[in-house]
Scaffold this motif. Structure first.
Motif, PDB file in Angstrom:
ATOM      1  N   ARG A 182       0.833  -1.211   0.000  1.00  0.00           N
ATOM      2  CA  ARG A 182       0.000   0.000   0.000  1.00  0.00           C
ATOM      3  C   ARG A 182       0.864   1.256   0.000  1.00  0.00           C
ATOM      4  N   ARG A 183       1.880   1.266   0.862  1.00  0.00           N
ATOM      5  CA  ARG A 183       2.730   2.447   1.006  1.00  0.00           C
ATOM      6  C   ARG A 183       3.543   2.721  -0.258  1.00  0.00           C
ATOM      7  N   ARG A 184       4.108   1.674  -0.859  1.00  0.00           N
ATOM      8  CA  ARG A 184       4.928   1.869  -2.057  1.00  0.00           C
ATOM      9  C   ARG A 184       4.110   2.431  -3.213  1.00  0.00           C
ATOM     10  N   ILE A 185       2.880   1.962  -3.353  1.00  0.00           N
ATOM     11  CA  ILE A 185       2.033   2.455  -4.432  1.00  0.00           C
ATOM     12  C   ILE A 185       1.596   3.890  -4.162  1.00  0.00           C
ATOM     13  N   LYS A 186       1.280   4.190  -2.921  1.00  0.00           N
ATOM     14  CA  LYS A 186       0.885   5.552  -2.552  1.00  0.00           C
ATOM     15  C   LYS A 186       2.016   6.540  -2.804  1.00  0.00           C
ATOM     16  N   GLU A 187       3.229   6.158  -2.408  1.00  0.00           N
ATOM     17  CA  GLU A 187       4.369   7.052  -2.587  1.00  0.00           C
ATOM     18  C   GLU A 187       4.689   7.271  -4.057  1.00  0.00           C
ATOM     19  N   ALA A 188       4.487   6.242  -4.880  1.00  0.00           N
ATOM     20  CA  ALA A 188       4.841   6.341  -6.296  1.00  0.00           C
ATOM     21  C   ALA A 188       3.773   7.024  -7.134  1.00  0.00           C
ATOM     22  N   THR A 189       2.506   6.869  -6.753  1.00  0.00           N
ATOM     23  CA  THR A 189       1.412   7.338  -7.615  1.00  0.00           C
ATOM     24  C   THR A 189       0.448   8.309  -6.943  1.00  0.00           C
ATOM     25  N   GLY A 190       0.453   8.346  -5.614  1.00  0.00           N
ATOM     26  CA  GLY A 190      -0.522   9.159  -4.900  1.00  0.00           C
ATOM     27  C   GLY A 190      -1.883   8.504  -4.770  1.00  0.00           C
ATOM     28  N   VAL A 191      -2.004   7.270  -5.258  1.00  0.00           N
ATOM     29  CA  VAL A 191      -3.281   6.554  -5.238  1.00  0.00           C
ATOM     30  C   VAL A 191      -3.351   5.634  -4.020  1.00  0.00           C
ATOM     31  N   ASP A 192      -4.466   5.682  -3.321  1.00  0.00           N
ATOM     32  CA  ASP A 192      -4.689   4.792  -2.181  1.00  0.00           C
ATOM     33  C   ASP A 192      -5.261   3.465  -2.668  1.00  0.00           C
ATOM     34  N   VAL A 193      -4.643   2.387  -2.249  1.00  0.00           N
ATOM     35  CA  VAL A 193      -5.149   1.053  -2.562  1.00  0.00           C
ATOM     36  C   VAL A 193      -5.289   0.280  -1.252  1.00  0.00           C
ATOM     37  N   GLU A 194      -6.077  -0.768  -1.302  1.00  0.00           N
ATOM     38  CA  GLU A 194      -6.299  -1.612  -0.120  1.00  0.00           C
ATOM     39  C   GLU A 194      -6.024  -3.063  -0.500  1.00  0.00           C
ATOM     40  N   PRO A 195      -4.740  -3.445  -0.545  1.00  0.00           N
ATOM     41  CA  PRO A 195      -4.415  -4.821  -0.926  1.00  0.00           C
ATOM     42  C   PRO A 195      -4.933  -5.816   0.106  1.00  0.00           C
ATOM     43  N   ILE A 196      -5.157  -7.039  -0.334  1.00  0.00           N
ATOM     44  CA  ILE A 196      -5.525  -8.121   0.576  1.00  0.00           C
ATOM     45  C   ILE A 196      -4.632  -9.321   0.268  1.00  0.00           C
ATOM     46  N   TYR A 197      -4.605 -10.293   1.184  1.00  0.00           N
ATOM     47  CA  TYR A 197      -3.861 -11.519   0.920  1.00  0.00           C
ATOM     48  C   TYR A 197      -4.788 -12.724   1.022  1.00  0.00           C
ATOM     49  N   TYR A 198      -4.416 -13.774   0.301  1.00  0.00           N
ATOM     50  CA  TYR A 198      -5.249 -14.974   0.240  1.00  0.00           C
ATOM     51  C   TYR A 198      -4.402 -16.111  -0.291  1.00  0.00           C
TER      52      TYR A 198
END
Length: 319
Positions: A198-214
């Motif tokens: 989440r943090r790496r994507i936010k820092e690179a793009t400014g977009v908030d994502v909510e990853p999950i694991y499975y």
């Protein structure tokens, strides 16, 4: 009754219900018929070995899929699988070499800009799968940050990032195979991986994502390893799909109850799935029709007998 018959059973139930006047019944039938023909187009991508095929097989009745490829030679890397209402576009991720990566990126971007017959983006959801057992996710972040997010347009909700193979994220350590769930040490590791993603994507793009694991599960010889958090994955897929289209997943979901059994217990995902389906069906059926509260009460309340009759079989998959 199987999920394949869900929408048709709804249509039959409304058609045969004596409590509806003919005008309302005609509107509802027309709306449900349109719902039956609605397609959800999902672009699935990720690096080799991330488990795209096992994920598709776990989520959907994919043995019914018709497999074809685009007629455009430039998009032949993207394989198309057609189910009843779900259309899956399986695209390679990056990491196959510079020339192949450029081709994959071009094809993905082209697919993201493709329009449907009404002029809307064809792709309803981009599902990016990460390999939870890999420490090097650089090419996956390159795919997300430089290829997918810049070409999503205004609807950033079309992106869902899911980390597969949670069961082998620490080389199989701290995974309780008997109970099909991670132990505390593995949970912390996976939570940290989600937060790092989440943090790496936010820092690179400014977009908030909510990853999950499975874990999609896999076949080990004759023994089938059951999925973990698959119900969470489906719940999040529905969250990232337009409300009016969510009900059509009912036609194609895997009707094996065992695959939905094991999850993290942090939320009642199966109840959320039921609610998503019912809200979508109710909204679709009522569009333009003054049905009133005798059939559809508030969300969470008992749905009227018309939907309830057709819902019974599908409900058991998520009970």
């Amino acid at each position: 009754m199987t999920s394949t018959h869900f929408t048709q059973d709804l249509i039959n139930s409304f058609r045969d219900d004596p409590s509806l006047d003919e005008q309302t019944k005609a509107v509802v039938m027309r709306n449900l018929a349109r719902l039956k023909e609605t397609k959800v187009n999902i672009l699935v991508t990720g690096a080799t070995g991330c488990g795209k095929s096992s994920t598709i097989n776990a989520l959907f009745n994919s043995d019914k899929a018709k497999v074809g490829q685009g007629v455009d030679p430039e998009t032949m890397d993207i394989t198309k699988y057609e189910l009843d209402n779900i259309v899956l576009f399986d695209s390679p991720g990056l990491g196959d070499g510079k020339e192949a990566d450029q081709r994959h990126a071009k094809n993905i971007i082209s697919k993201l800009y493709e329009k449907d017959a009404s002029g809307e983006p064809l792709i309803d959801l981009v599902l990016v799968l990460l390999d939870g057992s890999s420490r090097d996710l650089g090419t996956s972040f390159e795919l997300i940050n430089s290829v997918i997010i810049p070409n999503l347009g205004e609807d950033q909700n079309r992106l869902l990032i899911a980390i597969n193979q949670a069961d082998v994220a620490m080389k199989g350590r701290y995974w309780d195979a008997e109970r099909m769930q991670p132990q505390p040490e593995l949970i912390k590791f996976l939570d940290d991986k989600v937060e790092s993603t989440r943090r790496r994507i936010k820092e690179a793009t400014g977009v908030d994502v909510e990853p999950i694991y499975y874990s999609a599960g896999y076949k080990d010889g004759d023994q089938q390893q059951q999925p973990y958090n698959l119900s969470k994955l489906l719940a999040f897929i529905l969250r990232h799909t337009k409300k009016e289209k969510r009900a059509v997943f009912a036609q194609d979901i895997n009707n094996d109850q065992k695959v939905w059994k094991h999850d993290d217990g942090l939320h009642d995902y199966r109840a959320e799935i039921r609610k998503s389906f019912l809200e979508s069906v109710a909204d679709g059926a009522m569009a333009g029709a003054a049905i009133g509260a005798q059939l559809f009460g508030p969300v969470g309340a008992k749905i009227g007998g018309v939907i309830g009759a057709a819902w019974g079989g599908l409900k058991s998959f998520f009970s």
